[in-house]
Scaffold this motif. Structure first.
Motif, PDB file in Angstrom:
ATOM      1  N   MET A  20      37.197  30.470  56.403  1.00 33.92           N
ATOM      2  CA  MET A  20      36.879  29.235  55.677  1.00 33.92           C
ATOM      3  C   MET A  20      38.097  28.672  54.951  1.00 33.92           C
ATOM      4  SD  MET A  20      33.608  28.582  56.134  1.00 33.92           S
ATOM      5  CE  MET A  20      33.144  27.529  54.768  1.00 33.92           C
ATOM      6  N   GLY A  21      39.287  29.227  55.234  1.00 26.47           N
ATOM      7  CA  GLY A  21      40.520  28.691  54.653  1.00 26.47           C
ATOM      8  C   GLY A  21      40.936  29.324  53.348  1.00 26.47           C
ATOM      9  N   TYR A  22      40.371  30.460  53.026  1.00 29.18           N
ATOM     10  CA  TYR A  22      40.729  31.160  51.785  1.00 29.18           C
ATOM     11  C   TYR A  22      41.886  32.120  52.028  1.00 29.18           C
ATOM     12  CZ  TYR A  22      36.625  29.254  49.500  1.00 29.18           C
ATOM     13  OH  TYR A  22      35.711  28.397  48.937  1.00 29.18           O
ATOM     14  N   THR A  23      42.846  32.108  51.121  1.00 29.98           N
ATOM     15  CA  THR A  23      44.008  32.997  51.233  1.00 29.98           C
ATOM     16  C   THR A  23      44.072  33.895  49.996  1.00 29.98           C
ATOM     17  OG1 THR A  23      45.402  31.293  50.215  1.00 29.98           O
ATOM     18  CG2 THR A  23      45.351  31.379  52.619  1.00 29.98           C
ATOM     19  N   PRO A  24      44.567  35.129  50.146  1.00 31.76           N
ATOM     20  CA  PRO A  24      44.603  36.060  49.014  1.00 31.76           C
ATOM     21  C   PRO A  24      45.452  35.521  47.862  1.00 31.76           C
ATOM     22  CG  PRO A  24      44.922  37.244  51.080  1.00 31.76           C
ATOM     23  CD  PRO A  24      45.000  35.780  51.402  1.00 31.76           C
ATOM     24  N   ALA A  25      44.888  35.558  46.645  1.00 29.58           N
ATOM     25  CA  ALA A  25      45.617  35.177  45.440  1.00 29.58           C
ATOM     26  C   ALA A  25      46.064  36.401  44.664  1.00 29.58           C
ATOM     27  CB  ALA A  25      44.739  34.295  44.552  1.00 29.58           C
ATOM     28  N   LYS A  26      45.224  37.436  44.674  1.00 25.85           N
ATOM     29  CA  LYS A  26      45.539  38.652  43.921  1.00 25.85           C
ATOM     30  C   LYS A  26      44.716  39.805  44.470  1.00 25.85           C
ATOM     31  CE  LYS A  26      47.899  38.322  40.898  1.00 25.85           C
ATOM     32  NZ  LYS A  26      49.366  38.446  40.709  1.00 25.85           N
ATOM     33  N   VAL A  27      45.336  40.994  44.484  1.00 25.49           N
ATOM     34  CA  VAL A  27      44.636  42.205  44.912  1.00 25.49           C
ATOM     35  C   VAL A  27      44.472  43.125  43.705  1.00 25.49           C
ATOM     36  CG1 VAL A  27      44.733  44.255  46.392  1.00 25.49           C
ATOM     37  CG2 VAL A  27      45.495  42.041  47.280  1.00 25.49           C
ATOM     38  N   LEU A  28      43.257  43.614  43.521  1.00 25.71           N
ATOM     39  CA  LEU A  28      42.938  44.544  42.446  1.00 25.71           C
ATOM     40  C   LEU A  28      42.698  45.916  43.057  1.00 25.71           C
ATOM     41  CD1 LEU A  28      40.210  42.291  40.744  1.00 25.71           C
ATOM     42  CD2 LEU A  28      42.670  42.189  40.426  1.00 25.71           C
ATOM     43  N   ARG A  29      43.325  46.933  42.490  1.00 24.16           N
ATOM     44  CA  ARG A  29      43.233  48.279  43.066  1.00 24.16           C
ATOM     45  C   ARG A  29      42.452  49.222  42.157  1.00 24.16           C
ATOM     46  NH1 ARG A  29      49.708  48.923  44.301  1.00 24.16           N
ATOM     47  NH2 ARG A  29      49.740  47.949  46.365  1.00 24.16           N
ATOM     48  N   THR A  30      41.801  50.198  42.775  1.00 17.33           N
ATOM     49  CA  THR A  30      41.299  51.338  42.020  1.00 17.33           C
ATOM     50  C   THR A  30      41.965  52.591  42.583  1.00 17.33           C
ATOM     51  OG1 THR A  30      39.380  51.724  43.457  1.00 17.33           O
ATOM     52  CG2 THR A  30      39.067  50.249  41.595  1.00 17.33           C
ATOM     53  N   PHE A  31      42.210  53.543  41.694  1.00 21.68           N
ATOM     54  CA  PHE A  31      42.885  54.786  42.067  1.00 21.68           C
ATOM     55  C   PHE A  31      41.940  55.962  41.894  1.00 21.68           C
ATOM     56  CE2 PHE A  31      46.383  51.965  41.297  1.00 21.68           C
ATOM     57  CZ  PHE A  31      47.420  52.408  42.083  1.00 21.68           C
ATOM     58  N   ASP A  32      41.941  56.848  42.878  1.00 18.43           N
ATOM     59  CA  ASP A  32      41.120  58.050  42.852  1.00 18.43           C
ATOM     60  C   ASP A  32      41.973  59.232  42.407  1.00 18.43           C
ATOM     61  OD1 ASP A  32      38.431  59.286  43.893  1.00 18.43           O
ATOM     62  OD2 ASP A  32      40.014  60.590  44.662  1.00 18.43           O
ATOM     63  N   LEU A  33      41.424  60.044  41.500  1.00 18.18           N
ATOM     64  CA  LEU A  33      42.167  61.164  40.931  1.00 18.18           C
ATOM     65  C   LEU A  33      41.329  62.429  40.972  1.00 18.18           C
ATOM     66  CD1 LEU A  33      44.681  62.134  39.263  1.00 18.18           C
ATOM     67  CD2 LEU A  33      43.372  61.523  37.210  1.00 18.18           C
ATOM     68  N   ASP A  34      41.899  63.514  41.493  1.00 23.59           N
ATOM     69  CA  ASP A  34      41.264  64.831  41.439  1.00 23.59           C
ATOM     70  C   ASP A  34      41.502  65.383  40.036  1.00 23.59           C
ATOM     71  OD1 ASP A  34      40.488  67.467  41.569  1.00 23.59           O
ATOM     72  OD2 ASP A  34      41.605  67.946  43.394  1.00 23.59           O
ATOM     73  N   VAL A  35      40.471  65.332  39.185  1.00 26.80           N
ATOM     74  CA  VAL A  35      40.661  65.715  37.780  1.00 26.80           C
ATOM     75  C   VAL A  35      40.650  67.221  37.567  1.00 26.80           C
ATOM     76  CG1 VAL A  35      39.759  63.540  36.892  1.00 26.80           C
ATOM     77  CG2 VAL A  35      38.197  65.467  37.237  1.00 26.80           C
ATOM     78  N   THR A  36      40.351  67.978  38.618  1.00 25.89           N
ATOM     79  CA  THR A  36      40.372  69.444  38.464  1.00 25.89           C
ATOM     80  C   THR A  36      41.791  69.996  38.520  1.00 25.89           C
ATOM     81  OG1 THR A  36      40.155  69.895  40.854  1.00 25.89           O
ATOM     82  CG2 THR A  36      38.113  69.584  39.596  1.00 25.89           C
TER      83      THR A  36
END
Length: 387
Positions: free
Chosen positions: A171-187
């Protein structure tokens, strides 16, 4: 005024009955996705209720439902935040910025009809560009899931089918910003270098990292909010949080708040940083399929009273602006993360934590996540389009 094409009719929601259908469509179109976590019905209803969601105090919102042969087959919200219009355009928002969100569609033709209708409404309201999807506030569920469809979202995170991405981009949309989540093994203990940085901070009399005091909930919330507004004020997409939104969110999160999972860091007696962590209530909600009755309520209540084997999510973290990019900022972050990691493992038998979201160009936070061996596990893309 309704939109029409390909046998699809898109009509505005005008009352409570329409909002009920709007919610029903979301559940119906997602129920077969094994990774989708059905939101509690009351919470989902609150998001779109002008009387209950304080976002409506400073925003205009119009919900739409798509029907094919009379059957609901999609939904979307079109909205704009008047507070976002007061922000500098170089920070992502600014005058003329509209949004759409809460989109679900049976197929691409439905998605196209919904997006076109949302664009038309925003254009009628004088908007000149769109950032989407944002559902509804930037503080709620921003972005379309574009990486990480193979696992369920944690608390207060969105989940969308992978097929939506090409539909939106077509539909003509282009990425403006990417938001990340990070996974962490807390053990796992952090790398030796990080442990030395934490030990050094513990020997510094000017640094104090403490748990929040739940008996002073309002005072502690005010401290955190003040740091948050200062720390995030220069971030892309930032929109100030109103007092009513703080109160509303505080009431919603209070049952999940654990004193040992929220830290405030002080330097020379001044609160300068905080880190908020929540047990992942999506785990028990998914187990009861989002249904409180007849027995889900009891199961959920028992879990909230004493979360067990709980994954963790860090939704908010901030360091005062004048300290950002300093060694002290990193040191305080590592100390707070470590103290919360220990509590999560010891008190809740946690195995993993999730940090995010973090802007893809936030070098400081991305570096901290990488330094503790956290891996990107999800990405949400916010798209832009000129109207």
């Amino acid at each position: 005024m309704g939109g029409q094409g390909n046998g699809i009719v898109v009509e505005p929601v005008v009352d409570g009955a329409g909002r009920k259908v709007f919610l029903d469509v979301g559940y119906a179109l997602n129920r077969d996705d094994p990774q989708w976590v059905p939101p509690l019905r009351a919470e989902a209803a609150e998001v779109v209720d002008p009387k209950k969601n304080p976002f409506f105090d400073h925003a205009e919102v119009q919900l739409f439902i798509a029907r094919r042969d009379g059957k609901p087959v999609g939904r979307i919200s079109a909205h704009f935040d008047k507070l976002a219009h007061t922000m500098p355009p170089e920070q992502g928002m600014g005058p003329g910025t509209g949004n759409w969100g809460l989109m679900d569609a049976e197929d691409e033709s439905v998605a196209q009809a919904l997006i076109l209708r949302a664009e038309a409404w925003l254009r009628e309201k004088g908007m000149t560009r769109i950032l989407a999807p944002i559902s509804l506030s930037i503080w709620e569920e921003p972005g379309l899931l574009t990486l990480g469809h193979d696992h369920s979202p944690t608390v207060m995170m969105g989940h969308h089918p992978a097929k939506y991405q090409p539909w939106v981009e077509a539909m003509g949309y282009t990425p403006a910003k990417v938001l990340r989540t990070f996974d962490l093994d807390v053990t796992q203990d952090f790398p030796k270098l990080i442990q030395r940085i934490i030990s050094s901070g513990e020997k510094n009399d000017r640094i104090k990292v403490r748990r929040v005091d739940k008996s002073k909930f309002d005072e502690e919330a005010a401290i955190i909010l003040e740091i948050l507004n200062d720390a995030w004020s220069g971030n892309w997409g930032f929109v100030p949080i109103t007092d009513r939104e703080v109160e509303h969110t505080g009431k919603k999160l209070k049952p999940l708040v654990r004193a040992d999972l929220i830290m405030i860091a002080e330097y020379d007696g001044e609160p300068v940083a905080f880190m908020m962590t929540l047990p992942d209530v999506n785990q028990p909600i998914k187990a009861i399929n989002g249904k409180l009755f007849p027995f889900g309520f009891i199961k959920l209540l028992n879990w909230i009273r004493k979360p067990k084997n709980a994954d963790m999510r860090v939704p908010l973290m901030g360091v005062r602006k004048h300290l950002q990019s300093s060694r002290l900022a990193s040191q305080l972050a590592f100390m707070m993360i470590e103290y919360i990691r220990r509590a999560a493992v010891q008190d809740y038998n946690a195995k993993r934590g999730e940090i995010g979201w973090i802007l893809d160009d936030n070098q400081g936070m991305n570096a901290i996540a990488e330094a503790i061996d956290a891996d990107v596990n999800r990405e949400y893309t916010i798209y832009s389009k000129t109207l």
